[in-house]
Design a protein around this motif. Structure first.
Motif, PDB file in Angstrom:
ATOM      1  N   UNK A 138      32.414  31.327  52.374  1.00 14.95           N
ATOM      2  CA  UNK A 138      31.119  31.364  51.920  1.00 14.95           C
ATOM      3  C   UNK A 138      30.676  32.712  51.729  1.00 14.95           C
ATOM      4  N   UNK A 139      30.551  33.386  50.615  1.00 12.20           N
ATOM      5  CA  UNK A 139      30.671  34.938  50.418  1.00 12.20           C
ATOM      6  C   UNK A 139      28.905  35.126  50.478  1.00 12.20           C
ATOM      7  N   UNK A 140      28.713  36.533  50.685  1.00 11.00           N
ATOM      8  CA  UNK A 140      27.278  37.197  50.762  1.00 11.00           C
ATOM      9  C   UNK A 140      27.029  37.537  49.357  1.00 11.00           C
ATOM     10  N   UNK A 141      26.191  38.657  49.319  1.00  9.32           N
ATOM     11  CA  UNK A 141      25.559  39.294  47.973  1.00  9.32           C
ATOM     12  C   UNK A 141      26.426  39.639  46.964  1.00  9.32           C
ATOM     13  N   UNK A 142      25.807  39.437  45.640  1.00  7.47           N
ATOM     14  CA  UNK A 142      26.447  39.869  44.629  1.00  7.47           C
ATOM     15  C   UNK A 142      27.641  39.074  44.146  1.00  7.47           C
ATOM     16  N   UNK A 143      28.078  38.148  44.796  1.00  6.79           N
ATOM     17  CA  UNK A 143      29.110  37.267  44.163  1.00  6.79           C
ATOM     18  C   UNK A 143      28.594  36.280  43.419  1.00  6.79           C
ATOM     19  N   UNK A 144      29.317  35.916  42.093  1.00  4.61           N
ATOM     20  CA  UNK A 144      28.876  34.742  41.336  1.00  4.61           C
ATOM     21  C   UNK A 144      30.176  34.379  40.256  1.00  4.61           C
ATOM     22  N   UNK A 145      29.798  33.578  39.388  1.00  2.00           N
ATOM     23  CA  UNK A 145      31.071  33.267  38.541  1.00  2.00           C
ATOM     24  C   UNK A 145      31.447  34.630  37.714  1.00  2.00           C
ATOM     25  N   UNK A 146      30.768  35.454  37.506  1.00  2.00           N
ATOM     26  CA  UNK A 146      31.110  36.752  36.797  1.00  2.00           C
ATOM     27  C   UNK A 146      31.665  37.666  37.571  1.00  2.00           C
ATOM     28  N   UNK A 147      31.396  37.441  38.786  1.00  4.46           N
ATOM     29  CA  UNK A 147      32.063  38.582  39.927  1.00  4.46           C
ATOM     30  C   UNK A 147      32.670  37.759  41.181  1.00  4.46           C
ATOM     31  N   UNK A 148      33.796  37.238  40.904  1.00  4.97           N
ATOM     32  CA  UNK A 148      34.460  36.442  41.835  1.00  4.97           C
ATOM     33  C   UNK A 148      35.572  37.293  42.692  1.00  4.97           C
ATOM     34  N   UNK A 149      35.813  38.509  41.967  1.00  8.24           N
ATOM     35  CA  UNK A 149      37.246  39.179  42.503  1.00  8.24           C
ATOM     36  C   UNK A 149      37.013  39.323  44.140  1.00  8.24           C
ATOM     37  N   UNK A 150      35.798  39.773  44.701  1.00 10.97           N
ATOM     38  CA  UNK A 150      35.593  40.325  46.172  1.00 10.97           C
ATOM     39  C   UNK A 150      35.861  38.927  47.059  1.00 10.97           C
ATOM     40  N   UNK A 151      35.758  37.684  46.415  1.00 12.13           N
ATOM     41  CA  UNK A 151      35.860  36.400  47.254  1.00 12.13           C
ATOM     42  C   UNK A 151      37.312  36.012  47.005  1.00 12.13           C
ATOM     43  N   UNK A 152      37.804  35.965  45.958  1.00  9.75           N
ATOM     44  CA  UNK A 152      39.092  35.441  45.591  1.00  9.75           C
ATOM     45  C   UNK A 152      40.157  36.332  46.344  1.00  9.75           C
ATOM     46  N   UNK A 153      39.890  37.562  46.438  1.00 11.75           N
ATOM     47  CA  UNK A 153      40.798  38.453  47.399  1.00 11.75           C
ATOM     48  C   UNK A 153      40.782  38.048  48.848  1.00 11.75           C
ATOM     49  N   UNK A 154      39.762  37.649  49.251  1.00 17.68           N
ATOM     50  CA  UNK A 154      39.646  37.209  50.676  1.00 17.68           C
ATOM     51  C   UNK A 154      40.209  35.880  50.597  1.00 17.68           C
ATOM     52  N   UNK A 155      40.075  34.861  49.855  1.00 13.89           N
ATOM     53  CA  UNK A 155      40.661  33.660  49.773  1.00 13.89           C
ATOM     54  C   UNK A 155      42.345  33.552  49.765  1.00 13.89           C
ATOM     55  N   UNK A 156      42.826  34.752  48.925  1.00 14.01           N
ATOM     56  CA  UNK A 156      44.267  34.628  48.866  1.00 14.01           C
ATOM     57  C   UNK A 156      44.688  35.410  49.931  1.00 14.01           C
ATOM     58  N   UNK A 157      43.951  36.353  50.306  1.00  9.61           N
ATOM     59  CA  UNK A 157      44.675  36.838  51.649  1.00  9.61           C
ATOM     60  C   UNK A 157      44.694  35.921  52.746  1.00  9.61           C
TER      61      UNK A 157
END
Length: 326
Positions: A138-157
């Motif tokens: 569950x991410x924090x600020x600034x993550x949305x459908x147009x800015x998923x990279x910070x979240x997907x990096x965490x998920x794949x790691x």
């Protein structure tokens, strides 16, 4: 007068945050996207059950009662709704969202996609139906459908750290704050997100997925804290948390194990753990008085490094997700 006082308090909290966090800009006010999925009007006009009145368990039963042809008809005629119904079969949701997202997430398993506002999306890495363990980030600020990279990096790691054995969900399923501002200091967006997160975990249960471990980063831990008493989860991990809107673990009213991680170099450590007039998020989850289980995180390096490959925090997260820590 009350509004003026609240504004002064929020401004003070925000100013303190910004003074201790180099590089963050003042945030802009966001309107939470809530309610029924886009396309619901046409769905209802077709005489189908109201998505807002069905629980995820009822949704699952509804789809189980359809023939394969009936499911395919709904997929063709109402992909916006099918793709966002918690409790609907994951494979059907993936197929629906591949249509509505228009190739935006090529090759990805998209469990939810809502283009309204800044956009929300939920991506799945692994097989929800077969995986013995499930983790949700569950991410924090600034993550949305147009800015998923910070979240997907965490998920794949995290998935790689479990050797691919755990299905990992990147859950950008709520409207997050943008930057540091009144939204980040208040619980309004977290309240809206908490309802969506609780329903999401109910949906996982309804389709037979394993009870998940939730990894709640930054403002996402506020969402998890507010949702805790409704969540179907085995673990709640507060990562780089400004507070969970609870005085201690007991106040979360959850049967899940509660963990907390914070690196001493993280700027979040300089955010005041106060809650007053609706602003601030309360007790630090890593403090002894909160009562969470500690997660080692001394080498996380800053606010966004907890899922970096090779860190002790990521190794600990993988062990929690796989049930190796008792």
């Amino acid at each position: 007068m009350r509004r003026f006082t609240r504004t002064l308090i929020a401004t003070a909290v925000t100013a303190t945050v910004m003074a201790g966090t180099a590089g963050w800009a003042s945030g802009t006010t966001q309107q939470a996207v809530t309610g029924a999925p886009a396309g619901t009007t046409a769905w209802r006009a077709d005489g189908l059950p109201d998505p807002e009145r069905m629980t995820p368990a009822q949704t699952a039963a509804f789809f189980q009662g359809l023939s394969p042809a009936g499911r395919q008809r709904l997929l063709r005629e109402h992909p916006e709704v099918v793709g966002n119904l918690d409790g609907a079969p994951p494979a059907l949701r993936y197929a629906a969202n591949s249509r509505t997202a228009g190739g935006r997430f090529a090759g990805q398993q998209v469990l939810a996609y809502d283009p309204r506002g800044r956009g929300q999306a939920v991506l799945v890495y692994g097989d929800l139906a077969k995986a013995e363990h499930v983790a949700v980030i569950v991410p924090g600020s600034d993550v949305d459908a147009g800015n998923l990279a910070p979240l997907t990096r965490k998920a794949t790691a995290l998935r790689e750290a479990t050797g691919g054995r755990t299905a990992v969900v990147a859950w950008a399923g709520y409207t997050t704050p943008v930057g540091v501002g009144l939204d980040a200091a208040s619980g309004d967006l977290a309240e809206a997100g908490a309802a969506r997160l609780a329903r999401f975990t109910e949906g996982l249960d309804a389709v037979g997925a394993a009870e998940p471990s939730l990894f709640c980063h930054s403002y996402g831990s506020v969402v998890c804290g507010l949702a805790a008493h409704r969540l179907k989860a085995k673990d709640l991990v507060a990562v780089a948390s400004p507070g969970m809107r609870a005085d201690d673990v007991a106040a979360l009213d959850t049967s899940a194990r509660v963990w907390a991680a914070k690196d001493p170099t993280d700027w979040i450590d300089r955010v005041p753990n106060v809650e007053f007039a609706g602003f601030g998020h309360g007790t630090d989850p890593t403090s002894p008085e909160f009562g969470a289980r500690p997660v080692p995180a001394a080498d996380a390096l800053g606010h966004d490094g907890y899922f970096a490959p090779g860190t002790e925090s990521l190794r600990a997260f993988a062990a929690i997700a796989e049930g190796e820590v008792r």
